[in-house]
Design an enzyme around this catalytic site. Structure first.
Site, PDB file in Angstrom:
ATOM      1  N   HIS A 172       0.813  -1.229   0.000  1.00 37.35           N
ATOM      2  CA  HIS A 172       0.000   0.000   0.000  1.00 37.35           C
ATOM      3  C   HIS A 172       0.842   1.273   0.000  1.00 37.35           C
ATOM      4  O   HIS A 172       0.299   2.362  -0.228  1.00 37.35           O
ATOM      5  CB  HIS A 172      -0.950   0.022   1.198  1.00 37.35           C
ATOM      6  CG  HIS A 172      -1.972  -1.062   1.180  1.00 37.35           C
ATOM      7  ND1 HIS A 172      -2.889  -1.206   0.168  1.00 37.35           N
ATOM      8  CD2 HIS A 172      -2.219  -2.094   2.047  1.00 37.35           C
ATOM      9  CE1 HIS A 172      -3.657  -2.268   0.406  1.00 37.35           C
ATOM     10  NE2 HIS A 172      -3.268  -2.823   1.539  1.00 37.35           N
ATOM     11  N   ASP A 208      -2.329 -10.476  -2.389  1.00 36.88           N
ATOM     12  CA  ASP A 208      -2.925 -10.027  -1.128  1.00 36.88           C
ATOM     13  C   ASP A 208      -4.428  -9.789  -1.345  1.00 36.88           C
ATOM     14  O   ASP A 208      -4.865  -9.493  -2.463  1.00 36.88           O
ATOM     15  CB  ASP A 208      -2.239  -8.733  -0.678  1.00 36.88           C
ATOM     16  CG  ASP A 208      -2.642  -8.284   0.714  1.00 36.88           C
ATOM     17  OD1 ASP A 208      -1.942  -8.645   1.674  1.00 36.88           O
ATOM     18  OD2 ASP A 208      -3.669  -7.570   0.832  1.00 36.88           O
ATOM     19  N   HIS A 210      -6.073  -7.277  -0.521  1.00 36.93           N
ATOM     20  CA  HIS A 210      -6.309  -5.873  -0.858  1.00 36.93           C
ATOM     21  C   HIS A 210      -5.550  -5.468  -2.127  1.00 36.93           C
ATOM     22  O   HIS A 210      -4.457  -5.966  -2.384  1.00 36.93           O
ATOM     23  CB  HIS A 210      -5.836  -4.973   0.287  1.00 36.93           C
ATOM     24  CG  HIS A 210      -6.461  -5.277   1.618  1.00 36.93           C
ATOM     25  ND1 HIS A 210      -5.840  -6.061   2.575  1.00 36.93           N
ATOM     26  CD2 HIS A 210      -7.651  -4.905   2.147  1.00 36.93           C
ATOM     27  CE1 HIS A 210      -6.617  -6.147   3.646  1.00 36.93           C
ATOM     28  NE2 HIS A 210      -7.725  -5.468   3.413  1.00 36.93           N
ATOM     29  N   ASP A 297      -4.435 -12.774   3.666  1.00 35.23           N
ATOM     30  CA  ASP A 297      -5.730 -12.268   4.138  1.00 35.23           C
ATOM     31  C   ASP A 297      -6.872 -12.681   3.216  1.00 35.23           C
ATOM     32  O   ASP A 297      -8.037 -12.324   3.450  1.00 35.23           O
ATOM     33  CB  ASP A 297      -5.710 -10.745   4.378  1.00 35.23           C
ATOM     34  CG  ASP A 297      -4.822  -9.972   3.427  1.00 35.23           C
ATOM     35  OD1 ASP A 297      -4.367 -10.548   2.417  1.00 35.23           O
ATOM     36  OD2 ASP A 297      -4.586  -8.774   3.684  1.00 35.23           O
TER      37      ASP A 297
HETATM   38  C1  SP5 Z   1      -0.977  -5.176   3.979  1.00 34.62           C
HETATM   39  C2  SP5 Z   1      -2.437  -5.173   4.266  1.00 34.62           C
HETATM   40  O1  SP5 Z   1      -3.072  -6.220   4.201  1.00 34.62           O
HETATM   41  N1  SP5 Z   1      -2.999  -4.022   4.655  1.00 34.62           N
HETATM   42  C3  SP5 Z   1      -4.374  -3.961   4.923  1.00 34.62           C
HETATM   43  C4  SP5 Z   1      -4.835  -2.659   5.453  1.00 34.62           C
HETATM   44  C5  SP5 Z   1      -6.321  -2.699   5.684  1.00 34.62           C
HETATM   45  N2  SP5 Z   1      -6.728  -2.073   6.883  1.00 34.62           N
HETATM   46  C6  SP5 Z   1      -8.019  -2.453   7.435  1.00 34.62           C
HETATM   47  C7  SP5 Z   1      -9.124  -2.283   6.476  1.00 34.62           C
HETATM   48  C8  SP5 Z   1     -10.485  -2.079   7.130  1.00 34.62           C
HETATM   49  C9  SP5 Z   1     -11.082  -3.359   7.619  1.00 34.62           C
HETATM   50  N3  SP5 Z   1     -12.486  -3.338   7.681  1.00 34.62           N
HETATM   51  C10 SP5 Z   1     -12.968  -4.429   8.498  1.00 34.62           C
HETATM   52  C11 SP5 Z   1     -14.227  -5.018   8.006  1.00 34.62           C
HETATM   53  C12 SP5 Z   1     -14.498  -6.286   8.793  1.00 34.62           C
HETATM   54  N4  SP5 Z   1     -15.680  -6.922   8.354  1.00 34.62           N
HETATM   55 ZN    ZN Z   2      -4.027  -7.088   2.665  1.00 35.53          ZN
END
Ligand code: SP5
Ligand code: ZN
Length: 358
Positions: A172, A208, A210, A297
């Site tokens: 990110h 990943d 994301h 993840d």
């Molecule tokens: C490297 C990496 O995997 N970074 C991820 C950053 C995401 N941060 C959290 C995102 C918000 C999570 N929302 C939770 C919803 C649960 N149902």
């Molecule tokens: Zn991630």
């Protein structure tokens, strides 16, 4: 190495990751315990140590040049001193920004000067409220980049694959922004380093959960570093503002970015189908080395994900990626189900080295 012989895989690990432990983050208005915690890397290391064929080695220090090849000098200078500035301003908790210079802030006006104050500077360089900075964040982030570069050197020296247990993760982090638990973009630093070392065109495969907004941004105009990402559809998932299929690169990099968004609940078979589509696209766009941003993840029990992958799925995915014949620099990104994280990473690496039946 005789055909069929299994060589040891180099696993690069730096214990100093544990000093990055800011404690909490802010998600949707709530203070929640940090998810990207030292226990993640400890769990992965323990699982890989249990397999004697993995050779665990410390990183070599590579200095500032590989970081400066990818990141804005202002970001690097700020990261190095952010914590001391935060403490000097009297803030007791970890550094978490609360005010951000969105592009529309200055629409039709000149951009403001870079802020000097601790809170303003934090919002200038960090794009979300989840990527807290504490006393040990910068040394850990630097070590994670060295971990990644050390794994890359093993592959340059001829290894078919090497694994960097990077923590904090990287994908990110953009040229001039930290965020998403990431401060330095380990995969981008490695890809740029490999290009500089004469590896030709270097592919990046980001698996990943994301979208790797930072990696995409860094190589947006680069045909020599094609970027392929499979991730949860940003219509529902972080980072929300990128990772759509229409984003395919710009300028000289037009056509060298590929995004494959996935629906909630995607299982192993559906994921492998999407992966095949992506790997067909990536084939022929690189010259033999692929950097893998390995997020776990996507696991069906991950606390922040909603995909449906299993441990056996990771074995099959690792095998499928290795079967392309590319040499792999495999770098840890996300994955937050700490209890199963070690065996899931081990399964991915087993698949890559031994095949799906291994
Ligand atoms: C490297 C990496 O995997 N970074 C991820 C950053 C995401 N941060 C959290 C995102 C918000 C999570 N929302 C939770 C919803 C649960 N149902
Ligand atoms: Zn991630």
């Amino acid at each position: 190495m005789a055909p069929g012989t299994i060589d040891a895989m180099q696993v690069v690990h730096a214990p100093i990751h544990a000093d990055h432990d800011p404690g909490h983050e802010v998600q949707a208005g709530r203070i929640v315990p940090a998810l990207e915690i030292p226990a993640r890397a400890d769990a992965i290391l323990a699982a890989l140590r249990a397999e004697p064929r993995h050779r665990i080695v410390p990183p070599t220090p590579f200095g500032d040049a590989p970081l400066a090849a990818v990141h804005d000098p202002g970001l690097l200078a700020w990261l190095a001193r952010a914590w001391e500035g935060w403490v000097a301003a009297g803030h007791p908790g970890p550094l978490i920004p609360d005010t951000f210079p969105l592009t529309r802030y200055h629409a039709r006006m000149p951009e403001a000067e870079r802020p000097d104050g601790a809170i303003g500077a934090a919002g200038y360089w960090v794009f979300d409220t989840m990527s807290a900075i504490g006393a040990g964040t910068w040394p850990a982030a630097r070590a994670a980049a060295d971990v990644a570069l050390t794994a890359a050197e093993a592959v340059l020296a001829g290894a078919p694959a090497a694994y960097g247990l990077c923590r904090p993760p990287g994908h990110h982090a953009a040229r001039a922004m930290a965020g998403g638990y990431c401060y330095l973009n380990n995969a981008a630093i490695v890809a740029e380093h490999l290009v500089a070392r004469g590896a030709g065109r270097v592919g990046i495969l980001d698996v990943d959960y994301h979208h790797g907004n930072g990696t995409q941004q860094i190589f947006w105009e680069r045909a020599d570093v094609p970027y392929l990402s499979l991730h949860a559809d940003p219509h529902r998932a972080y980072p929300y503002f990128s990772g759509f299929p229409g984003e395919t690169g710009g300028g000289t990099g037009a056509g060298a970015t590929r995004n494959i968004p996935l629906p909630a609940g995607t299982d192993d078979d559906a994921y492998l189908d999407a992966l095949d589509t992506g790997l067909d696209w990536l084939a022929g766009r690189h010259d033999g080395i692929v950097v893998v941003s390995l997020g776990i993840d996507t696991y069906r029990a991950d606390p922040i994900g909603d995909l449906g992958l299993t441990t056996d799925g990771y074995r099959r995915i690792g095998a499928r990626v290795a079967a392309t014949g590319a040499r792999l620099v495999i770098l840890q990104e996300g994955g937050y189900h700490v209890g199963d994280l070690g065996r899931n990473v081990a399964a991915w690496l087993d698949g890559a080295e031994l095949g799906a039946a291994g």
